[in-house]
Scaffold this active site. Structure first.
Site, PDB file in Angstrom:
ATOM      1  N   CYS A 117       2.849   3.677   9.414  1.00  0.00           N
ATOM      2  CA  CYS A 117       2.787   5.043   8.689  1.00  0.00           C
ATOM      3  C   CYS A 117       3.563   6.164   9.419  1.00  0.00           C
ATOM      4  O   CYS A 117       3.142   6.221  10.511  1.00  0.00           O
ATOM      5  CB  CYS A 117       1.428   5.540   8.388  1.00  0.00           C
ATOM      6  SG  CYS A 117       1.427   6.963   7.363  1.00  0.00           S
TER       7      CYS A 117
ATOM      8  N   LYS B  52       0.387  -4.710   8.828  1.00  0.00           N
ATOM      9  CA  LYS B  52       1.540  -4.206   8.400  1.00  0.00           C
ATOM     10  C   LYS B  52       2.423  -3.348   9.561  1.00  0.00           C
ATOM     11  O   LYS B  52       1.716  -2.085  10.080  1.00  0.00           O
ATOM     12  CB  LYS B  52       1.631  -3.274   7.161  1.00  0.00           C
ATOM     13  CG  LYS B  52       2.979  -2.954   6.293  1.00  0.00           C
ATOM     14  CD  LYS B  52       2.488  -2.358   5.160  1.00  0.00           C
ATOM     15  CE  LYS B  52       3.842  -2.371   4.112  1.00  0.00           C
ATOM     16  NZ  LYS B  52       4.554  -1.149   4.676  1.00  0.00           N
TER      17      LYS B  52
ATOM     18  N   ASP C 249      12.926  -1.931   0.571  1.00  0.00           N
ATOM     19  CA  ASP C 249      14.077  -1.767  -0.308  1.00  0.00           C
ATOM     20  C   ASP C 249      14.206  -2.871  -1.373  1.00  0.00           C
ATOM     21  O   ASP C 249      15.497  -3.260  -1.661  1.00  0.00           O
ATOM     22  CB  ASP C 249      15.275  -1.759   0.493  1.00  0.00           C
ATOM     23  CG  ASP C 249      15.593  -0.483   1.360  1.00  0.00           C
ATOM     24  OD1 ASP C 249      14.681   0.335   1.327  1.00  0.00           O
ATOM     25  OD2 ASP C 249      16.505  -0.427   2.224  1.00  0.00           O
TER      26      ASP C 249
ATOM     27  N   PRO D 267       0.912  -1.026   0.177  1.00  0.00           N
ATOM     28  CA  PRO D 267      -0.149  -0.003  -0.062  1.00  0.00           C
ATOM     29  C   PRO D 267       0.780   1.142   0.012  1.00  0.00           C
ATOM     30  O   PRO D 267       1.935   1.343   0.684  1.00  0.00           O
ATOM     31  CB  PRO D 267      -0.768  -0.070   1.398  1.00  0.00           C
ATOM     32  CG  PRO D 267       0.016  -0.785   2.114  1.00  0.00           C
ATOM     33  CD  PRO D 267       0.966  -1.785   1.399  1.00  0.00           C
ATOM     34  N   MET D 268       0.625   2.133  -0.915  1.00  0.00           N
ATOM     35  CA  MET D 268       1.215   3.541  -0.902  1.00  0.00           C
ATOM     36  C   MET D 268       0.292   4.523  -1.129  1.00  0.00           C
ATOM     37  O   MET D 268      -0.463   4.570  -2.145  1.00  0.00           O
ATOM     38  CB  MET D 268       2.222   3.308  -1.987  1.00  0.00           C
ATOM     39  CG  MET D 268       3.428   2.407  -1.959  1.00  0.00           C
ATOM     40  SD  MET D 268       4.764   2.464  -3.328  1.00  0.00           S
ATOM     41  CE  MET D 268       3.832   1.404  -4.493  1.00  0.00           C
ATOM     42  N   ALA D 269       0.271   5.563  -0.235  1.00  0.00           N
ATOM     43  CA  ALA D 269      -0.410   6.704  -0.170  1.00  0.00           C
ATOM     44  C   ALA D 269      -0.323   7.510  -1.613  1.00  0.00           C
ATOM     45  O   ALA D 269       0.844   7.674  -1.934  1.00  0.00           O
ATOM     46  CB  ALA D 269      -0.267   7.629   0.873  1.00  0.00           C
TER      47      ALA D 269
ATOM     48  N   GLY E 162       7.116  -2.301  -2.823  1.00  0.00           N
ATOM     49  CA  GLY E 162       6.715  -0.804  -2.995  1.00  0.00           C
ATOM     50  C   GLY E 162       7.195   0.101  -3.773  1.00  0.00           C
ATOM     51  O   GLY E 162       6.942   0.087  -5.065  1.00  0.00           O
ATOM     52  N   ARG E 163       8.035   1.142  -3.386  1.00  0.00           N
ATOM     53  CA  ARG E 163       8.445   2.098  -4.119  1.00  0.00           C
ATOM     54  C   ARG E 163       9.424   1.791  -5.414  1.00  0.00           C
ATOM     55  O   ARG E 163       9.259   2.511  -6.276  1.00  0.00           O
ATOM     56  CB  ARG E 163       9.296   3.066  -3.106  1.00  0.00           C
ATOM     57  CG  ARG E 163       8.488   3.877  -2.103  1.00  0.00           C
ATOM     58  CD  ARG E 163       9.380   4.447  -1.223  1.00  0.00           C
ATOM     59  NE  ARG E 163      10.130   3.544  -0.401  1.00  0.00           N
ATOM     60  CZ  ARG E 163      11.301   4.280   0.007  1.00  0.00           C
ATOM     61  NH1 ARG E 163      11.617   5.416   0.021  1.00  0.00           N
ATOM     62  NH2 ARG E 163      12.058   3.320   0.702  1.00  0.00           N
TER      63      ARG E 163
END
Length: 342
Positions: free
Chosen positions: A101, A140, A203, A17-19, A225-226
């Site tokens: 978060c 999470k 990472d 999940p990524m805002a 994620g990123r």
């Protein structure tokens, strides 16, 4: 095959999940790349309980992206339980509780990473949501609030005892934000403390790192994620490496097609004006590392309307294609003719 509670997943790769990132358009693209489970942006439990239309927009979904995990955040166990019931009614296949978060606006309300400060409160939260949640429940979390408070080792068993079906560990402290390096040793230790599946996160920027995380930590699945933002092909490559297949590299045409699809889906969901604004940031990510990308960024700096942005992108990719064709044409006859890496 990987299983969370009663939910059977096709593989061990999950989208984090990524805002502001894992909205419906991005989740659909990630699903096409092969991930077994996609996760929504974090959704406010208070917003859901109050019936906020803006908050409910985060629950928009389509059948092609299923199964879908919806992540909720909040500080009150009762409201979180109510929110869990709402998202399940809206079609969520998994409910995930955000306990990591670091955003100030979330932490100052007692939600997100600040929950880790109160271990007994974590257990109360998970129990309350578990009672209201008929689908698999996950949490999470981070390593702890700060380096002086590595609560993950105390809290992980409490989460399991309270009824969660899996734990995702992002091994940074809340006070770190996204700085520094993720300490995968935290994932390894949490794995030894619980019997439920542990999902590693943090990472993963290359396919090799995903396999390395699983080997080093013995985690049951990997959450990316990123690293997939602007490079969703990373997800496909991780699965290729896991299955022993050659790693595919997206060509120029494929890159442009995925970007166009992403933009079209955004436009359909939020309208042309908002999509145009979102596209500017996305294009920076999608073109990072490509030839002459800085020149391309300059071409659409200050451009606001969708058509102008798309024209600039078309010109850029046409120039890349022309450059690739000229390089191939000038190769010596005895040289192998390969596809151009983008």
């Amino acid at each position: 095959m990987f299983q969370i509670g009663e939910l059977k997943l096709e593989n061990r790769l999950i989208l984090a999940p990524m805002a502001g990132i894992t909205n419906l358009p991005f989740r659909r693209i990630a699903k096409k790349m092969g991930v077994s489970l996609v996760t929504s942006e974090m959704v406010s439990a208070v917003g859901l309980a109050r019936g906020s239309g803006k908050t409910f927009n985060y629950l928009r979904s389509v059948s092609e992206e299923r199964p879908l995990a919806v992540q909720i955040f909040g500080a009150d166990p009762g409201i979180m339980a109510e929110a869990a019931s709402i998202v399940v009614s809206a079609g969520a296949d998994v409910v995930d509780i955000n306990m990591g978060c670091p955003a100030r606006k979330v932490v100052r309300t007692g939600g997100g990473g600040s929950l880790l400060k109160v271990p007994h409160g974590v257990a109360e939260m998970v129990r309350a949501v578990r009672e209201a949640c008929p689908v698999p429940l996950t949490v999470k979390m981070r390593s702890g609030w700060s380096v002086n408070h590595p609560q993950a080792y105390d809290i992980a068993p409490l989460i399991e005892e309270a009824g969660a079906d899996a734990i995702t560990v992002h091994p940074r402290y809340v006070t770190q934000g996204f700085s520094g390096t993720a300490d995968w040793n935290v994932i390894s230790r949490v794995k030894t403390l619980v019997r439920i599946p542990v999902i590693g996160n943090g990472d993963i920027t290359t396919p090799q790192m995903a396999l390395q995380m699983r080997e080093e930590t013995q985690c049951d699945a990997v959450m990316v994620g990123r690293g997939a933002v602007g490079n969703p092909w990373l997800l496909k490559q991780i699965l290729e490496l896991q299955e022993g297949r050659p790693l595919s590299q997206p060509g120029i045409a494929e890159r442009q097609a995925v970007i166009l699809e992403h933009f079209h889906l955004l436009k359909t969901m939020i309208g042309e004006q908002r999509a145009s604004k979102a596209m500017r940031g996305l294009l920076l990510k999608y073109t990072k590392g490509l030839p002459h990308s800085s020149r391309f960024r300059g071409a659409f700096t200050g451009v606001k309307d969708l058509r102008s942005i798309m024209d600039a992108m078309d010109d850029y990719f046409a120039a890349l294609e022309d450059s690739a064709c000229r390089r191939i044409a000038t190769q010596p006859a005895h040289s192998p003719m390969g596809t151009t890496a983008s």
